[in-house]
Design a protein around this motif. Structure first.
Motif, short mmCIF file in Angstrom:
data_model
loop_
_atom_site.label_atom_id
_atom_site.label_comp_id
_atom_site.label_asym_id
_atom_site.label_seq_id
_atom_site.Cartn_x
_atom_site.Cartn_y
_atom_site.Cartn_z
N LEU A 152 6.00 -3.82 9.58
CA LEU A 152 5.53 -3.66 9.89
C LEU A 152 4.58 -4.73 10.56
O LEU A 152 5.20 -5.70 10.47
N ASP A 153 3.69 -4.62 11.02
CA ASP A 153 2.87 -5.39 12.10
C ASP A 153 1.84 -6.67 11.11
O ASP A 153 2.00 -6.20 9.71
N LYS A 154 1.27 -8.07 11.53
CA LYS A 154 1.31 -8.65 10.58
C LYS A 154 -0.47 -7.89 10.08
O LYS A 154 -0.48 -8.08 8.66
N GLN A 155 -0.62 -7.43 10.39
CA GLN A 155 -2.53 -6.12 9.54
C GLN A 155 -1.09 -5.74 8.15
O GLN A 155 -1.87 -5.85 6.90
N GLN A 156 -0.81 -4.78 8.81
CA GLN A 156 0.18 -3.70 7.85
C GLN A 156 0.62 -4.77 6.91
O GLN A 156 0.63 -4.42 5.48
N GLN A 157 1.27 -5.70 7.11
CA GLN A 157 1.50 -7.34 6.24
C GLN A 157 0.92 -7.28 4.66
O GLN A 157 1.31 -7.28 3.56
N GLN A 158 -0.01 -7.48 5.48
CA GLN A 158 -1.06 -7.91 4.26
C GLN A 158 -1.84 -7.25 3.81
O GLN A 158 -1.85 -7.58 2.72
N GLU A 159 -1.96 -5.53 4.34
CA GLU A 159 -2.33 -4.75 3.13
C GLU A 159 -1.13 -4.16 2.67
O GLU A 159 -1.60 -4.12 1.40
N PHE A 160 0.35 -4.63 3.09
CA PHE A 160 0.60 -4.51 1.79
C PHE A 160 1.00 -5.28 0.62
O PHE A 160 1.38 -4.82 -0.74
N MET A 161 0.76 -6.34 1.09
CA MET A 161 1.04 -7.66 0.07
C MET A 161 -0.51 -7.64 -1.03
O MET A 161 0.08 -7.40 -2.63
N GLU A 162 -1.51 -7.19 -0.12
CA GLU A 162 -2.97 -6.86 -1.19
C GLU A 162 -2.57 -6.09 -2.13
O GLU A 162 -3.04 -5.48 -3.16
N LYS A 163 -2.11 -5.16 -1.93
CA LYS A 163 -1.69 -3.32 -2.62
C LYS A 163 -0.96 -3.75 -3.65
O LYS A 163 -1.21 -3.42 -4.76
N ALA A 164 0.21 -4.89 -2.88
CA ALA A 164 1.61 -4.70 -4.44
C ALA A 164 1.15 -5.81 -5.18
O ALA A 164 0.85 -5.98 -6.30
N LYS A 165 0.25 -6.80 -4.58
CA LYS A 165 -0.68 -7.57 -5.85
C LYS A 165 -1.66 -6.70 -6.56
O LYS A 165 -1.82 -6.93 -7.90
N ALA A 166 -2.53 -5.93 -6.16
CA ALA A 166 -3.31 -4.89 -7.00
C ALA A 166 -2.59 -4.90 -8.39
O ALA A 166 -2.41 -3.98 -8.89
N LEU A 167 -1.42 -3.91 -7.76
CA LEU A 167 -0.74 -3.06 -8.81
C LEU A 167 0.32 -3.85 -9.61
O LEU A 167 0.34 -2.84 -10.31
N ALA A 168 1.26 -4.30 -8.98
CA ALA A 168 1.69 -5.64 -9.73
C ALA A 168 1.36 -5.59 -11.37
O ALA A 168 2.45 -5.16 -12.02
N PRO A 169 0.24 -5.36 -11.47
CA PRO A 169 0.28 -5.91 -13.59
C PRO A 169 -0.36 -4.70 -14.03
O PRO A 169 0.48 -4.43 -14.91
N LYS A 170 -0.68 -3.39 -13.56
CA LYS A 170 -0.39 -2.06 -13.67
C LYS A 170 1.72 -1.91 -14.68
O LYS A 170 1.41 -1.62 -15.74
N TYR A 171 2.29 -2.43 -13.05
CA TYR A 171 3.58 -2.45 -13.83
C TYR A 171 4.93 -3.15 -14.20
O TYR A 171 5.73 -3.65 -14.01
N ARG A 172 3.03 -4.21 -14.59
CA ARG A 172 4.37 -5.41 -15.89
C ARG A 172 4.91 -6.52 -14.66
O ARG A 172 6.12 -6.73 -15.47
N THR A 173 4.57 -6.95 -13.80
CA THR A 173 4.91 -7.58 -12.41
C THR A 173 4.47 -8.48 -11.81
O THR A 173 3.11 -8.18 -12.05
N GLU A 174 5.34 -9.68 -11.61
CA GLU A 174 4.47 -10.64 -11.38
C GLU A 174 5.14 -11.01 -9.99
O GLU A 174 6.04 -11.19 -9.94
N LEU A 175 4.19 -11.07 -9.24
CA LEU A 175 4.60 -11.43 -8.00
C LEU A 175 4.77 -13.14 -7.65
O LEU A 175 3.82 -13.45 -7.27
N LEU A 176 5.83 -14.02 -7.23
CA LEU A 176 6.02 -14.91 -7.68
C LEU A 176 5.52 -16.02 -6.14
O LEU A 176 6.89 -14.93 -4.87
N ARG A 177 5.51 -16.89 -5.98
CA ARG A 177 5.51 -17.55 -4.35
C ARG A 177 7.41 -17.79 -3.91
O ARG A 177 7.88 -18.36 -5.23
N GLU A 178 7.00 -19.00 -2.75
CA GLU A 178 8.71 -18.37 -2.81
C GLU A 178 8.99 -20.23 -3.08
O GLU A 178 8.10 -20.67 -2.89
N ALA A 179 10.15 -20.52 -3.10
CA ALA A 179 10.25 -21.61 -3.74
C ALA A 179 10.45 -22.45 -2.54
O ALA A 179 10.61 -22.41 -1.60
#
Length: 179
Positions: A152-179
């Protein structure tokens, strides 16, 4: 066989509507192979097969692969079939090798990462099912169990992350920041 009592109710009758599931991830071209975060996940047993009780995902993790830190409100068990990986559980790192099984309790922060120079293969069992649906919603279909997802290029990566963050709560998931 013990007599049924109020303390031990009888086992329910066999549900003849349910069928045997046999999965052959290297042969069955109808199985969903999902490219996600550089890995390839093959759904071998879905919640539809288990009446929602659990799902099984065959994971192919290339060197350097694995999802970012996350947590979710369901149990997750990994059985490492091939290779070696690093598992981080509540901030503590462990090396997991072929033949090892790890269980991640619901809601615990974790991640797994292939720090070796060879691909890792593991089975992931989620209980109850649902995680496989999240993977299908955010991932990209690929041809086989070991086909790498497209880069994925930078734009596609950003779109992927936005989609994952938007759908995560529906699937009882929380994405965390890198430590």
């Amino acid at each position: 066989m013990p007599e049924p009592t109020s303390q031990y109710p009888p086992v329910p009758p066999d549900d003849l509507q349910r069928t045997l599931t046999i999965s052959q991830p290297d042969k069955d071209q109808t199985l969903p192979h999902i490219g996600l975060v550089g890995d390839t996940y093959t759904i071998t047993v879905s919640g539809n097969d288990t009446n929602g009780r659990f799902c099984v995902v065959d994971m192919h993790i290339p060197p350097g692969g694995g999802p970012p830190p996350h947590r979710h409100d369901f149990e997750e068990t990994f059985i490492l079939l091939e290779g070696e990986m690093e598992a981080t559980f509540r901030g503590n790192k462990s090396i997991v090798r072929a033949g090892d099984t790890i269980n991640i309790p619901a809601n615990a922060p974790h991640r797994f990462h292939n720090i070796s120079s060879r691909p890792v293969r593991l089975l992931c069992i989620c209980s109850p099912a649902g995680q496989e649906e999240f993977f299908q919603q955010v991932g990209i279909p690929v041809a086989t169990r070991t086909t790498a997802p497209p880069k994925l290029d930078k734009q596609q990566q950003q779109e992927f992350m936005e989609k994952a963050k938007a759908l995560a709560p529906k699937y009882r998931t929380e994405l965390l920041r890198e430590a």
